[in-house]
Design a protein around this motif. Structure first.
Motif, PDB file in Angstrom:
ATOM      1  N   TYR A   8     -20.888  -3.274   3.455  1.00  0.00           N
ATOM      2  CA  TYR A   8     -19.780  -3.780   4.267  1.00  0.00           C
ATOM      3  C   TYR A   8     -18.730  -2.691   4.512  1.00  0.00           C
ATOM      4  N   CYS A  52     -17.740  -1.691   8.217  1.00  0.00           N
ATOM      5  CA  CYS A  52     -16.373  -1.871   8.708  1.00  0.00           C
ATOM      6  C   CYS A  52     -15.750  -0.544   9.127  1.00  0.00           C
ATOM      7  N   ILE A 103     -14.111   0.503  12.811  1.00  0.00           N
ATOM      8  CA  ILE A 103     -12.653   0.455  12.677  1.00  0.00           C
ATOM      9  C   ILE A 103     -11.959   0.741  14.004  1.00  0.00           C
ATOM     10  N   PRO A 139     -11.785  -3.023  16.532  1.00  0.00           N
ATOM     11  CA  PRO A 139     -11.548  -4.174  15.646  1.00  0.00           C
ATOM     12  C   PRO A 139     -11.985  -5.501  16.240  1.00  0.00           C
ATOM     13  N   ASP A 192     -17.485  -8.956  10.974  1.00  0.00           N
ATOM     14  CA  ASP A 192     -18.028  -8.314   9.775  1.00  0.00           C
ATOM     15  C   ASP A 192     -16.946  -8.154   8.707  1.00  0.00           C
ATOM     16  N   LEU A 193     -15.749  -7.749   9.124  1.00  0.00           N
ATOM     17  CA  LEU A 193     -14.655  -7.603   8.162  1.00  0.00           C
ATOM     18  C   LEU A 193     -14.283  -8.956   7.556  1.00  0.00           C
ATOM     19  N   ARG A 236     -14.440  -9.978   3.596  1.00  0.00           N
ATOM     20  CA  ARG A 236     -13.283 -10.484   2.827  1.00  0.00           C
ATOM     21  C   ARG A 236     -13.576 -11.846   2.207  1.00  0.00           C
ATOM     22  N   PHE A 292     -11.535  -3.677   1.746  1.00  0.00           N
ATOM     23  CA  PHE A 292     -11.479  -4.545   2.920  1.00  0.00           C
ATOM     24  C   PHE A 292     -10.040  -4.975   3.210  1.00  0.00           C
ATOM     25  N   TYR A 322      -8.731  -1.887   5.061  1.00  0.00           N
ATOM     26  CA  TYR A 322      -9.185  -1.779   6.450  1.00  0.00           C
ATOM     27  C   TYR A 322      -8.400  -2.728   7.355  1.00  0.00           C
ATOM     28  N   ALA A 323      -8.158  -3.938   6.860  1.00  0.00           N
ATOM     29  CA  ALA A 323      -7.375  -4.887   7.656  1.00  0.00           C
ATOM     30  C   ALA A 323      -5.966  -4.355   7.898  1.00  0.00           C
TER      31      ALA A 323
END
Length: 612
Positions: free
Chosen positions: A431, A435, A439, A442, A448-449, A453, A462, A465-466
């Motif tokens: 993952y 991700c 990136i 988005p 996938d993100l 999570r 994760f 990344y958010a």
């Protein structure tokens, strides 16, 4: 002494052998036929690097500049012939690996029967080897073709030695020698065939004198072959890298590593034989304890001179060549020590089949049903597990394509890995890579993100990344970036965040949005400072967005980081010249020329001096 007790009255016949071969091919197609849909893994792409040159210039086969540096001549010749036949088609190369694996299992079946096992036991063991989950890497990966090839040759040599012992003739002995020598050219582990044949012959009561008279000439033949293998194996090959990783004063650490590796490998032969109770990249502590039980059990089988004693010896002998691998080389492999157990699993498969047969014989009238059900259950479990392990192969392929910059292919493969592999795949890492690759988009990677999570709600990668995505959105990104700075105190998280911003910056640069690219490059450098390429890209983005003073400051900073780098000095000189600061440009050009004579620096020096 050959076992005679069977649960079913099987007798060798051409029809029976053809039926058995048909069943083996059918099972192989069911379990491995879908490999034709797979692509390439790291080192698999060497097909397209070496073999076009070999087709144009066959002498390149002996060049040290080849991408394929295994030193395993048989494998390289087979791959070359295959490339000549169908080019770099990955589907056909995967099917070639499967075909070699099937042939290896069939020849092993013959060797089992010739050397010590009854027909029933030999055939069941051959099928268990065919569908052994432990050595998936040797079957799934094109670049691991040498393992099925070498096992095929070693099994054929063992069979020929058994045939010679039954009916001596110069032709059979010559065939045995030739197959053993070619096997050594396929893989250095084939050297273990010599002590195996020694133990088998002595165990058959053939005596030391006769045995040594037959095997000493083979040893004399194998020595120059071994020398040839050493000479043609480049120093950058994994074999030499492993051997050179120890110094003379590391004998005790080497022995300790070897002992732990022996227990781990022995345990893995049972723990993942036809099932997958844990992800292969994991190394549970109990596995070494299981390995100790396996090693002791193999020792007992040898000591008591059971029917399968010589194959217990085979299992241990063919682990030995891989004990020199440092633990740091093999500890975190995505599929565990898979290919290193391919040879040894030929012995453990026979021992497992023998154990099932013994239980069936002890159960009397119910034994046939129990034996049949147990074998079918193991084959069914193997089928289900082997399908799951394709997810591991997709995962490995996805990593290769993502590393090569082919994000669309890598993303598709990684999604297949997560869908098919289940818990066998290293899901956190899968993952994280998926991700990171998305990136810059988005909207496409949001699903996938979100799934990542849900599966790993507290995983910092994760969450980070958010926050990275939020921090690059227009509006008020300061809160998200502030949280990232706090998280960035962890070096691992800083690495992830820095790479994420760098990927975003590259995307902005490709869209000519240089101002946003400069912002993202700058943020990347806050988490991964002093990265030369990021600094160079930041300077380019700043210059393209008319922030020339800031760009020059970055270029000047690069010269301080790399005072002896003529490229960094020249780029800074060029920037000063374009801004009219000719004296600074002259100074830097002279520093460039003091390091290396460069025509561009000399022209820039002349232009700056003229303008000054």
């Amino acid at each position: 002494m050959k076992a005679t007790a069977q649960l079913f009255p099987l007798a060798p016949s051409r029809r029976l052998w053809l039926a058995y071969a048909g069943i083996a091919c059918l099972l192989a197609w069911l379990c491995f036929g879908s490999l034709a849909d797979h692509l390439l893994f790291t080192h698999d792409d060497e097909i397209a690097l070496d073999y076009p040159r070999l087709s144009a210039d066959p002498t390149f086969f002996f060049s040290p500049d080849k991408a394929m540096v295994s030193g395993r001549l048989v494998d390289e010749l087979v791959m070359w012939a295959a490339y000549a036949a169908w080019g770099d088609n990955p589907a056909l190369f995967h099917l070639l690996s499967v075909a070699c694996h099937v042939l290896a299992s069939l020849v092993l079946t013959l060797a089992y029967h010739r050397l010590c096992a009854n027909l029933e036991l030999s055939m069941v063991a051959g099928l268990l080897f065919l569908l052994n989950v432990t050595h998936i890497q040797a079957v799934h990966w094109i670049s691991a073709l040498e393992y099925p090839l070498a096992t095929l040759l070693v099994a054929a040599a063992a069979y020929r030695y058994g045939a010679y012992a039954a009916t001596p003739s110069p032709v059979r002995l010559t065939a045995f020698y030739a197959l053993a020598a070619i096997g050594l050219l396929a893989h250095i582990a084939a050297l273990m065939l010599w002590p195996f044949c020694l133990l088998w012959s002595i165990g058959q009561g053939r005596g030391w004198h006769r045995t040594l008279r037959e095997l000493i000439p083979l040893a004399l033949l194998l020595l120059p072959v071994l020398y040839l293998v050493a000479q043609i194996t480049p120093s950058r090959a994994s074999t030499f890298e492993a051997a050179s990783s120890y110094s003379a004063d590391q004998a005790l650490p080497l022995l300790a590593d070897a002992a732990r590796t022996l227990l781990w490998f022995a345990g893995r032969l049972l723990s993942t034989a036809h099932w997958l109770p844990f992800p292969p990249h994991a190394r549970p502590g109990w596995e070494e304890a299981l390995g100790l039980v396996v090693v002791v059990g193999l020792g007992i089988l040898i000591w008591r001179r059971t029917t399968v004693a010589v194959w217990a010896a085979w299992t241990l002998l063919f682990i030995v060549p891989f004990l020199v691998l440092p633990e740091r080389f093999i500890h975190n492999l995505a599929v565990g020590p898979s290919r290193y157990l391919y040879f040894a699993s030929a012995g453990s498969s026979l021992i497992l089949a023998w154990g099932l047969q013994r239980v069936g014989l002890l159960l009397g009238s119910r034994g046939r049903w129990a034996f049949t059900c147990a074998v079918l259950a193991i084959l069914a479990i193997s089928y289900v597990t082997l399908k799951r392990t394709e997810g591991l192969t997709y995962y490995s392929e996805a990593r290769s394509y993502l590393s090569a910059g082919d994000d669309p292919t890598g993303i598709g493969l990684m999604r297949k890995a997560l869908a098919l592999g289940g818990g066998a795949v290293y899901r956190e890492d899968a993952y994280a890579r998926l991700c990171l690759a998305q990136i810059t988009q988005p909207d496409r990677g949001a699903a996938d993100l979100a799934r990542a999570r849900v599966e790993f709600p507290d995983h910092p990668a994760f969450v980070a990344y958010a926050l990275v995505i939020q921090s690059m959105e227009r509006g008020d990104p300061d809160r998200a970036f502030g949280e990232l700075l706090a998280m960035g105190e962890d070096a691992d998280i800083a690495e992830l965040v820095g790479k994420a911003y760098y990927n975003i910056a590259r995307s902005f640069s490709a869209d000519d949005n240089h101002e946003r690219a400069a912002l993202a490059y700058g943020r990347s450098l806050q988490f991964l400072p002093d990265r030369r390429h990021a600094l160079e890209q930041l300077a380019a983005a700043l210059w393209a967005s008319d922030q020339r003073e800031q760009a020059t400051a970055v270029l000047l900073y690069l010269t301080r980081l790399n005072p002896g780098d003529p490229d960094a000095l020249y780029n800074a000189a060029l920037a000063f010249n374009l801004q009219g600061q000719h004296r600074r440009a002259i100074e830097l050009c002279r520093r460039v020329l003091a390091i290396a004579e460069r025509a561009d620096a000399r022209r820039l020096l002349a232009a700056s001096a003229s303008a000054e």
